[in-house]
Enzyme design. Structure first.
Site, PDB file in Angstrom:
ATOM      1  CD  GLN A 116     -51.632 -22.523-112.156  1.00 33.07           C
ATOM      2  OE1 GLN A 116     -51.879 -22.792-110.998  1.00 33.07           O
ATOM      3  NE2 GLN A 116     -52.247 -21.522-112.773  1.00 33.07           N
ATOM      4  NE  ARG A 166     -62.297 -21.555-112.770  1.00 34.30           N
ATOM      5  CZ  ARG A 166     -62.787 -22.728-113.140  1.00 34.30           C
ATOM      6  NH1 ARG A 166     -62.849 -23.710-112.284  1.00 34.30           N
ATOM      7  NH2 ARG A 166     -63.193 -22.922-114.362  1.00 34.30           N
ATOM      8  CB  CYS A 167     -59.891 -14.306-109.488  1.00 35.56           C
ATOM      9  SG  CYS A 167     -58.953 -13.119-108.542  1.00 35.56           S
ATOM     10  CD  GLU A 206     -58.588 -16.736-113.797  1.00 40.52           C
ATOM     11  OE1 GLU A 206     -58.526 -15.599-114.281  1.00 40.52           O
ATOM     12  OE2 GLU A 206     -57.611 -17.332-113.344  1.00 40.52           O
TER      13      GLU A 206
END
Lengths: 169, 810
Positions: free
Chosen positions: B227, B377-378, B747
């Site tokens: 990523q 996802r945060c 998110e």
């Protein structure tokens, strides 16, 4: 290790290969035939990223041996679109935003294609049940359900009733 | 400035902000033409497979590779001793801790990499792994983070000089003394102990790479599922510089990624082993982990044990918050978080509520579990903070006898108070929490649901309604505070318009399904008036993309998206000068409508942006630099603070304890919206990744350190059957500092969904005396709570506390 001659017809094209007994169907498709649209996600038949059609039946190719598919007609994502463009289901996924990272998508498409072949007008619960062996971490499934409904409507000739393509807001 | 509730400023042909443009990346994904890591092959490519430890803690007595090397196709077995010769057996983590690439003497967690087998095929490499014989001397692992802090606990990180216990760090924020004083004098104090358990992102594509070292050129290309390709390249240069790999000779290419969710930020040992093998053998080496390796060894998320208290007045007005946390980081602190934020952005824990003071502390410890601490996802520990606050606010509502929605409304930071300074130091950019609450209540029919619940309760049926009003913090971040290994967390864009008016835009981020090829094109379209269809977006290749820190923590729109705006505005300024030249007027005499400059008062006298682009190469004003290209490195002035209210309805089966989410309404406010279709898709996906941890997902270990959720047979992620038909809505409160007024959204839903669901379950059982349920609320937990009904309602729940390894102190 024993070697075997295997002949499979993939998306209408016949291929013969000599393979090890243990070669998985998904590796025959991906590594030997270079059709990389079929993915591998779990090795235990849970995620469905490797789903292909074997004689029309959605099959998780990561847990089938290539020799078991000898003589079979195999359908993969690469065979869905034709000269006229994408299939109704592929179009539905695009119009309804039924994909994000795209990794589960080929398996979803194959499962969805088989569903529509046996049930031209599935309800929401039937669609959810049909795709419950295909995991998606991105979409939350809502738009995948809509994509299948879109395809069913289009295939029934009800193009005018298909959800509006532009300006979903 | 576009507003999602208003008509888009640009035409459907230009397709700027506010248009639900269909995604440009879809046709290749839909036709099996995506290009993911395992789709890459190179001539002469070899395969790496990895020998992993079956035990959680122990000494390596001997590694015997002889039988593996006899297998046809196996070329080499790399061990820690081999890497030691190159000084590559250890590597730094992103949090300035260290971790082994391959061990020389000790294994520290189950599934740890022990040796790498290089072979000519996937199957031969796997045969080689099975044939490597490793003799271990097992030791008793430390699996319980509370026991890890006891005086007699063995010190795990004996490799670290000066490490005398299993503590990693202590972090705190807020005024402890002032907060304690408020608690001492408060009318009401409520307390809950809760665990947000260890979970795993479980992206459907696992991790992998293809390392290609060219021994003639001394050049390394690594195709890898990352990523953050630029940051990875810099880390590789820092780690392997001493063996001749300097940064200009390293190219990292991040191809199509099959889901990231934070799990593809870290550098895993497998990447380094593949690179080392390619350097040693001079051939391309591919490593693709399988699902069990992915779940058992790759970076986990969460694992925060929180002891939270709220002080309030008798009417339920919140005065202060106090949280003491124990963070289980496993064998190493291998978090992917900004360097100065060891506990991530946990200090967002005061959330949407105005209070006088707060104090939060986190202690991090080592255990014999896999290392990590990615965000799943945060935005860096926001999920843990929000879960803690939103659960205990419900406890307070229950205690003072108020409806949980009402209690929230009475404590909201009022919209006039923005920009709002939180007790723990954040400056919230904008918010209108009541508007989101009103919309959510209206959409779900809140008052009617409460009536239905009362009727059902009379009949003995179990139905609960859960509310969550979260505030997120994302878009890291301003360079004065935010860096990773010293590299400031700006991001970048480079936009080039070709002579025929088509453009290429490159960014320092990397999409993993978020649709950057579409939304970034829409951003450029909005600013330049070029059709988005004519803007090609590229990311992920460090040789061509501008330097940026990558995509995670919902930072792409706040940082790289803003950089795209600023670069496009530079080009628009240049185009304006060219337009003035072409129209023979002064710049001040020009009006701009997206795509067209026209002369004020004479709208038929105009030139298009495409005319200006062509002139930039063919007919320039005297003295102007030719070309149409601009770059921006955007350093955001502040973070962004999206928010929302989620309300859900659950039904619980009295016989089995199974929880069904019947309805779930999510009202999000992420500021101005670039592509409504994509935003809604992000919310749907985020909600499902909130449903999973709330009801199903948990990575547990037995006391011997055995992973108990190491495949999709045991690590349960939601299927289409469990997942409800999500209902979404939005309000729009633009960010005042982002150039598009956007905030980021990827998110929010993962953060907001778990407490909404947990609150609904507790609400369904509240009349039985239940005040708290640990997540994931699998049927056995609901059933356990029901078994205690009529007597000690919460007793069974508290006993069932921690899942596999029970924390000892609570």
């Amino acid at each position: 290790m024993a070697r075997h001659n295997v002949t499979v017809t993939v998306n209408g094209e016949a291929h013969s290969r000599e393979v090890d007994s243990r070669l998985l169907l998904v590796h025959l498709i991906r590594d030997e035939l270079a059709l990389t649209g079929t993915h591998i996600g779990c090795d235990t038949t849970h995620c469905g990223a490797c789903t292909v059609l074997v004689d029309g039946v959605p099959t998780k190719s990561c847990t089938v041996l290539a020799v078991q598919a000898d003589g079979a007609e195999i359908g993969t994502v690469e065979g869905l679109a034709d000269a006229n463009g994408m299939s109704a289901l592929q179009e539905g996924f695009m119009q309804e935003h039924g994909l994000q990272c795209g990794f589960c998508t080929p398996g979803m498409l194959m499962t969805g294609t088989a569903l529509l072949a046996r049930n031209a007008n599935p309800g929401e619960a039937e669609i959810r049940e049909a795709i419950s062996g295909n995991l998606c971490r991105c979409t939350g499934y809502v738009n995948i359900v809509k994509a299948v409904e879109y395809a069913a409507a289009k295939m029934a000739g009800a193009d005018d009733d298909a959800p509006a393509a532009e300006e979903a807001n | 400035m576009a507003d999602a509730t208003a008509k888009p400023r640009t035409s459907a042909k230009i397709c700027g902000m506010g248009h639900s443009m269909k995604r440009k990346e879809d046709p290749r994904f839909l036709q099996g033409k995506g290009n993911y890591i395992d789709d890459h092959t190179l001539p002469g490519m070899l395969w790496l497979d990895i020998v992993r430890s079956p035990i959680a803690y122990g000494k390596i007595v001997n590694i015997d590779s002889s039988k593996a090397l006899e297998i046809d196709g196996v070329l080499a077995v790399l061990t820690g001793k081999d890497l030691e010769a190159y000084g590559l057996h250890w590597m730094p983590t992103l949090m300035s801790d260290t971790q082994m690439v391959l061990p020389t003497d000790t294994v520290m967690y189950q599934a740890q990499e022990v040796a790498g087998v290089i072979a000519t095929s996937r199957y031969a490499a796997a045969d080689g792994v099975a044939a490597v014989e490793v003799e271990y001397e097992a030791m008793t692992p430390v699996m319980d983070p509370f026991k890890a802090l006891e005086d007699d606990a063995p010190v795990l990180r004996t490799d670290k000089e000066g490490q005398e216990d299993n503590r990693i760090w202590h972090w705190e924020a807020g005024d402890k003394e002032a907060t304690d004083k408020i608690f001492d004098e408060a009318d009401v104090v409520v307390r809950e102990k809760m665990h947000v358990p260890r979970i795993h992102v479980a992206s459907i594509e696992t991790c992998g790479c293809l390392a290609d070292f060219n021994p003639v050129e001394g050049h390394l290309t690594v195709y890898m599922t990352t990523q953050a390709p630029h940051a990875i390249r810099t880390v590789l240069a820092l780690v392997a510089g001493h063996v001749g790999l300097s940064e200009e000779k390293i190219r990292v290419v991040s191809p199509d990624i099959g889901g990231g969710f934070g799990g593809k930020v870290p550098v895993y040992p497998g990447y380094v082993i593949a690179i080392a093998a390619s350097v040693v053998l001079g051939k391309p080496v591919k490593w693709i982990e399988d699902r069990m390796e992915n779940l058992q060894a790759d970076s986990f998320a969460r694992d925060y044990h929180m002891d939270a208290e709220v002080a309030a007045d008798a009417g339920g007005k919140i005065k202060a918050l106090r949280i003491k946390t124990l963070a289980d980081h496993g064998y190493a602190d291998a978090q992917a978080a900004p360097s100065k934020f060891p506990a991530g952005l946990f200090s967002i824990c005061t959330g949407s509520y105005d209070m006088e003071n707060a104090y939060a502390e986190v202690d991090a410890v080592y255990t014999n579990k896999p290392p990590g601490g990615v965000a799943y996802r945060c935005s860096f520990r926001v999920t843990e903070a929000v879960h803690c606050l939103e659960r205990i606010v419900d406890t307070l509502a229950h205690k003072v006898g108020k409806d949980p929605a009402t209690l929230r409304e009475e404590n909201f930071i009022p919209k006039e108070a923005f920009p709002y300074h939180s007790p723990l130091g954040w400056e919230y950019d904008s918010g209108d929490y009541q508007a989101a609450m009103d919309k959510a209540k209206e959409m779900i029919g809140y008052d009617d649901l409460r009536k239905e619940q009362a009727e059902k309760r009379e009949r003995g049926e179990l139905m609960g309604i859960g509310v969550c009003s979260f505030t997120e913090v994302l878009g890291a971040g301003p360079s004065k505070d935010f860096d990773i290994l010293g590299i400031k967390m700006f991001d970048s864009a480079e936009v080039r318009v070709h002579p025929t008016g088509k453009a290429i835009a490159r960014f320092g981020t990397k999409s993993q399904g978020q649709g950057h090829e579409t939304t970034y094109a829409q951003i450029i379209a909005e600013e330049l008036g070029l059709p988005a269809a004519h803007v090609q977006v590229e990311e992920g290749d460090t040789d061509t993309a501008p330097y940026g820190l990558g995509t995670y923590a919902s930072r792409s729109t706040p940082t790289a998206g803003a950089a795209g705006v600023m670069a496009a505005r530079k080009l628009r300024d240049k185009a304006r000068k060219i337009a003035a030249h072409l129209l023979e007027v002064s710049e001040e005499d020009l009006d701009w409508e997206p795509g067209t400059f026209s002369v004020k008062g004479a709208p038929d006298k105009s030139v298009t942006i495409q005319d200006c682009a062509f002139a930039a190469y063919t007919n320039l004003p005297e003295g102007m630099e030719p070309g149409m290209e601009a770059t921006n490195y955007y350093d955001p002035p502040n973070l962004t603070f999206p928010f929302g209210t989620y309300i859900c309805v659950v039904d619980i089966d009295r016989g089995t304890g199974e929880v069904t989410v019947r309805r779930f309404v999510a009202v999000d406010d992420c500021g101005n919206i670039i592509n409504p279709m994509i935003v809604q898709g992000q919310i749907h996906g985020g909600l499902t990744q909130g449903l999973g941890p709330a009801l199903y997902e948990e990575m547990t270990y037995d006391e011997d350190g055995n992973n108990q959720a190491g495949s999709f047979m045991d690590y349960l992620v939601p299927t289409a059957v469990e997942t409800p038909a999500w209902e979404t809505g939005h309000t729009v409160t633009p960010s005042p500092h982002h150039p598009l007024g956007a905030k980021g959204v990827g998110e929010s839903a993962t953060v907001g969904a778990p407490p909404a669901i947990a609150n609904a379950v507790v609400d369904a059982l509240a009349h039985l005396g239940v005040t708290h349920m640990e997540i994931p609320i699998r049927p056995e937990r609901g059933w356990g709570a029901l078994r205690g009904e009529g007597g000690e309602g919460g007793w069974v729940v508290s006993v069932m506390g921690w899942g596999g390894v029970r924390a000892s102190q609570w």
